[in-house]
Design an enzyme around this catalytic site. Structure first.
Site, short mmCIF file in Angstrom:
data_model
loop_
_atom_site.label_atom_id
_atom_site.label_comp_id
_atom_site.label_asym_id
_atom_site.label_seq_id
_atom_site.Cartn_x
_atom_site.Cartn_y
_atom_site.Cartn_z
N LYS A 1 -23.87 12.53 9.27
CA LYS A 1 -24.75 12.20 8.15
C LYS A 1 -24.71 13.35 7.16
O LYS A 1 -24.74 14.53 7.57
CB LYS A 1 -26.18 11.97 8.68
CG LYS A 1 -27.17 11.52 7.61
CD LYS A 1 -28.55 11.24 8.21
CE LYS A 1 -29.54 10.74 7.16
NZ LYS A 1 -30.87 10.46 7.73
N SER B 1 -32.87 5.95 6.73
CA SER B 1 -31.98 6.59 5.78
C SER B 1 -30.57 6.85 6.33
O SER B 1 -29.67 7.13 5.55
CB SER B 1 -32.59 7.91 5.32
OG SER B 1 -32.66 8.83 6.40
N SER C 1 -35.52 6.75 10.62
CA SER C 1 -34.22 6.77 9.93
C SER C 1 -32.99 6.70 10.82
O SER C 1 -31.89 6.50 10.32
CB SER C 1 -34.12 8.01 9.04
OG SER C 1 -34.85 7.82 7.86
#
Lengths: 480, 486, 95
Positions: B76, B151, B175
């Site tokens: 990420k 997210s 997330s």
């Protein structure tokens, strides 16, 4: 109208740690710009703070020394504001619960003792420096200082004039150096004072509106800034005006204070507990450990110097002005007794201090060691040399001419106490100064001193003055 | 090959059936061809990737490999990886090259994992649909018009489409778990403090936690073994004995007490989601688990509490993005304040600006007690509800998300509707507990449903065991979107 | 407790976020919808509840006072939008 001045001081003491309060970067002064600003100090994305144990230790030392409460659980908070020398956009500080709460410091204003109460002392990080030299109309930022540990020591508004503020500032400065928590270097910004100043008509209980004068880095500036600010406030009030609460800067060149433009906005710092740091917990075992490693404090030492060495309060105060000076005294006085302590104190306060001042060096760099001074005092006490000759010996020692006894021997400075030799000298002086002898005998007492001086001169200062007095008076009065 | 789990790929590497360089090339090729339709991966550096793969092959040849050595992974873009562009999904860091490694990246590198690239994400991890990224929205491989959740939507979408065997994610309010649920993969948020936050760009410091995303619970356990661990650079990192998170995988779950909070099955949950979750629980019962009814009475307050605390912390965490030391700076400005204001208005997107505004307001003079302190008090009540529930059960189960993946753009006009996506995940972050989402079926449109498993502090090994046992008895986790299977 | 237009302008200034009038207006609307959600908390009795700042009740760990970082200027200064002579440059700061 009579006005009363009310002053409280906030002092930012740079703690003398090797590394920063929340990072492992060096705190050494004078590095190339930004060479000591590591990832954490520059506030790169993703970095986190970890608290330096030595900063906590030093804060606790100060707390114990001023008789404060050490909070068993204190909290680090973020003080949020934007400024280019503040890389994270917030300063990590302590807000609601500081590590040190309360305490007091005793000061002497002239001869008057006074106690200044402390509000608190909290740990925080220093900001970087803005360099205002012109970079094509821009300001340069050096973050080497960012993250240096600070202890902000806040006093109650207990001082009533510049003199008291200076006395408090000096006492605190001496204390932090004594505790070895700060190098005390004011030029380098290790000890910076903010003064909160207000005035009120004498007899009024409520406080007037205060102004904060920021970043005073000498006691002289502290005094002058307060004096100016007090005059300014009284003038404004006398003219029917009101004081605006604001932050001001002292300009030493113009000897005046002015409002800081960048601080004009009403601040809303949005303090909240820093989620990156956990509560700082201090337990009894830790306190006991710090307590046991604390040096004897100035007040305790003063007390002991008067009781153990029979020194006057004045001398005890003088000798405890710094830990180094007190150590020097104790080493010099070791093994001596009685009157000798007073002599050692006089020598330190007199000849030695004068020399240190002349050469601008610290007592730890003295060219006459405590042991050497002790030897000198021993020779005065045992009558080998007079106090006057001792000054010459001291000067010779200072210039590196050797040990006390060597100098006395080499220069033949040993005091003449042999009464046969002194008799002879006195007889010669009486014989060759007939008119002064006659003056003395006709009742002019002053002539006696002149004759003593002649004998001393003839002995090149080495004659034992007390004996010369006795012999001369006997011979003049009785003729024997 | 791209369908295989980490555990299986590791076997292949060990038996020399493939090399790490071959695996890296395979997945790089899949990213090249399939990512344009997904926008899940935003940064590649083939040279670095292949160099790391070659190094892994040497380790394998030297017999110095572990279970993760040579396995490709996507990170990420919230994790700093030295030499890699690290954007956090923001224009603010569009050209920021990380000068150091996050602790998690460092540990996965040390285990021999091969960094394939960086995944798209909601800007500064603020979002539940991956529509707030400066680099454009990520699409859901199960239906390209739908969101992947957020997210960590890029990581989820990439693993679901088999662009990588696994990825890292971070979870502040759901997330990891919510996008895992919406894309039919597994995602674990560990207990707060188990993985270091050093080098992970902070959103809300007291809630953020890194975790693994992969196809199976077993893979999550293997990854967590490398990601977890004490880090002296993070004051909130917990000093604990290292543990093997795979140790309980094979333990039978007979006698497991599953707590079902009635609040998890309230109005607003799509019937298809409820149906799939209930079917999964029936399966657990068939495996020998007992069902206990529990209650989390304050759970409904977790959204207001979260939307006070997370923005408050974020407003302060994001103050460092000021155009002075790194990142975006406005091209034109008249003075310092103007530089700050333009830089930040240009550098941050609408959702980030909105949360900074919320956070600044709740911390400001006169509102701090009413909002911030109040929220912290209610937070404690929420944590206490969980403590009471875990007196009566071993694991809490329920839906991860009240809905399956929704259409792109369908919630962007209403922040409140968007915030409600995380109704079942947020309370776990507020309490600091571990939570896991695993695939548990599909809705009528063929979109995945996630089952959430919540455990007590440090119960990750047990949670993974419970998930693994389910996966031994079901095949939801091996089903993949057919258009990416070719 | 609804926010006013002035609140939005004050907060945007504090947060150093430039906004035009249209943005301020829509921000006001959105924030008020969000803050309506937060009102739910106000009904909860929390008089005896301590605020919870951290998920785990542990104390701060201390770091030994050692210099562990070396000079990073060569790596970090080039990240800056503007620098010169080893310094970060910003528009003139007026004290």
């Amino acid at each position: 109208m009579n006005w009363e001045t009310v002053i409280g001081l906030e002092v930012h003491v740079q703690l003398s740690t090797h590394s920063k309060i929340f990072s492992g970067a060096s705190t050494a002064f004078g590095a190339e710009p930004n060479a000591q600003a590591c990832d954490i100090d520059v506030a790169l994305p993703g970095v986190l703070p970890v608290l330096n144990a030595a900063a906590v230790d030093k804060a606790v030392r100060l707390g114990l020394a001023v008789g404060a409460t050490i909070n068993p659980r204190s909290i680090f908070a973020r003080k949020n504001y934007f400024y280019p020398d503040l890389p994270k956009g917030y300063q990590i500080s302590q807000y609601e619960i500081p590590v040190v709460q309360g305490g007091s410091i005793d000061i002497l204003v002239g001869e008057q003792p006074k106690t200044v109460q402390l509000t608190r002392a909290h740990l925080e990080e220093d900001a970087g420096k803005s360099l205002h030299e012109d970079f094509h109309g821009m300001t340069g930022i050096d973050l080497n200082r960012a993250g240096t540990p600070l202890l902000e020591i806040v006093s109650e508004p207990d001082m009533r004039g510049a003199a008291e503020a200076v006395a408090y500032g000096k006492a605190l400065h001496a204390l932090v150096r004594w505790l070895d928590i700060c190098d005390g270097n004011m030029q380098e910004g290790s000890f910076r004072m903010d003064a909160n100043v207000s005035v009120r008509p004498a007899g009024v209980a409520t406080l007037g509106t205060r102004c904060e004068i920021k970043n005073l880095n000498s006691f002289r500036f502290l005094e002058r800034a307060i004096d100016y600010e007090v005059r300014r406030q009284i003038e404004v009030l006398t003219d029917g005006g009101t004081i605006r609460q604001e932050t001001r800067l002292y300009d030493p060149d113009r000897d005046e204070t002015r409002a800081m433009r960048s601080k004009e906005d009403a601040h809303d710092y949005r303090y909240f507990p820093d989620p990156d740091l956990l509560p700082l917990e201090i337990d009894e075992a830790y306190l006991a450990q710090v307590r046991s490693s604390m040096p004897e404090l100035p007040a305790q030492k003063r007390e002991r110097f008067t009781s153990e060495f029979g020194l006057s309060v004045y001398d005890a105060n003088l000798l405890t002005g710094s830990r180094e000076m007190a150590d020097y005294f104790e080493q010099a006085a070791a093994g001596l007794g009685g009157q000798a302590f007073k002599l050692v104190a006089n020598w330190i306060g007199g000849a030695l201090s004068a020399r240190l001042n002349d050469e601008g060096i610290e007592i730890t760099a003295s060219k006459v060691s405590p042991v050497a001074l002790r030897a000198l005092v021993e020779r005065i006490v045992d009558g080998t040399i007079s106090g006057k000759i001792a000054r010459d010996v001291f000067d010779a020692m200072w210039s590196g001419e050797g040990q006390v006894d060597e100098i006395i021997e080499r220069r033949g400075l040993r005091q003449i106490s042999d009464s046969g030799a002194l008799d002879k000298l006195v007889d010669e002086v009486i014989a060759s100064n007939g008119s002064q002898v006659a003056d003395y005998r006709s009742g002019k007492a002053k002539a006696f001193n002149a004759l003593v001086g002649q004998v001393m001169k003839a002995s090149k200062g080495k004659a034992n003055p007390q004996q010369v007095n006795d012999i001369l008076r006997r011979k003049l009065d009785t003729g024997v | 090959m791209f369908q295989l789990s980490i555990a299986d790929l590791s076997q292949c590497l060990a038996r020399r059936e493939c090399s790490s360089v071959e695996l890296a090339r395979l997945f790089l090729e899949r990213i090249r061809t399939l990512n344009p339709g997904l926008n899940a991966v935003i940064t590649l550096d083939e040279e670095r990737t292949l160099a790391a793969a070659a190094a892994a092959d040497r380790r394998i040849a030297a017999g110095e490999s572990g279970p993760l050595t040579g396995i490709p992974i996507l990170h990420k873009d919230i994790f700093l990886a030295k030499g890699w562009r690290t954007t956090c999904g923001s224009r603010m860091l569009e050209n920021f090259i990380a000068p150091y490694d996050a602790h998690v990246v460092e540990k996965l590198d040390a285990a021999g994992m091969v960094n394939l690239g960086k995944t798209n994400m909601d800007e500064f991890a603020m979002g539940s649909s991956n529509e707030t990224s400066w680099f454009g929205p990520v699409r859901n491989p199960w239906r390209l018009s739908a969101v992947p959740g957020g997210s960590s939507g890029g990581s989820a979408s990439a693993v679901a489409a088999r662009l990588a065997p696994c990825a890292t994610g971070t979870d502040t309010g759901g997330s990891i778990r919510q996008p895992a649920a919406l894309t039919g993969i597994c995602g674990l948020k560990p207990t707060y403090g188990v993985a270091s936050r050093y080098g992970m760009i902070a959103f809300a410091s007291s809630l953020d936690q890194a975790g693994p995303m992969a196809k199976t619970a077993q893979d999550l356990a293997l990854m967590l073994n490398a990601m977890a661990g004490f880090d002296a650079r993070d004051s909130t990192s917990l000093e604990r004995e290292p543990e093997d998170y795979t140790r309980e995988l094979t333990r039978p779950i007979k006698g497991l007490r599953i707590g079902l909070p009635k609040e998890f099955f309230a109005e607003g949950v799509q019937p298809a989601v409820t149906k799939a979750v209930e079917a999964a629980i029936a399966q657990y019962r068939a495996l020998g688990a007992e069902i206990v009814e529990v209650s989390l009475p304050n759970m409904g307050l977790s959204i207001p509490v979260y939307y006070v605390l997370a923005p408050a912390e974020a407003s302060s965490n994001l103050a460092r993005f000021d155009g002075v030391r790194y990142g975006h700076r406005a091209a034109e400005y008249t003075d310092l304040t103007d530089m700050y204001e333009r830089t930040r208005a240009e550098g941050f997107g609408a959702e980030v600006r909105r949360r900074i505004m919320i956070g600044t307001y709740v911390l400001s003079h006169g509102y701090y007690d009413a909002y911030y302190i109040k929220a912290q008090r209610v937070r404690r009540l929420i944590a206490a509800d969980f403590a009471a529930a875990f007196e009566r059960c071993d694991v809490i189960m329920g839906p991860t998300s009240p809905t399956t993946a929704f259409e792109l753009g369908s919630r962007t006009d209403d922040p409140v509707q968007m915030y409600l996506c995380d109704i079942y995940t947020i309370a776990v972050n507020l309490a600091g507990l571990p939570g896991l989402s695993i695939p548990a079926g599909f809705d009528a449109a063929g979109l995945p449903v996630g089952l959430q498993l919540i455990g007590d502090y440090f119960s990750e090994a047990r949670l993974l065991n419970v998930a693994h046992q389910f996966q031994l008895a079901s095949d939801w986790h091996v089903t993949m979107p057919s258009s990416f299977a070719a | 407790m609804a926010l006013t237009h002035d609140d939005v302008c004050r907060v945007a200034r504090l947060a150093r976020l430039r906004q035009d009038e249209a943005q301020a207006q829509s921000m006001l609307t959105e924030l008020n919808r969000i803050f309506a959600l937060m009102e739910q908390m106000q009904g909860v009795d929390t008089t005896l509840v301590e605020p919870m700042s951290h998920p785990r009740d542990v104390a701060q760990r201390l770091r030994a006072d050692r210099v562990t970082e070396s000079d990073r200027r060569e790596q970090l200064l080039p990240l800056a939008p503007k620098s010169e002579n080893g310094l970060y440059l910003v528009p003139k700061v007026i004290e």
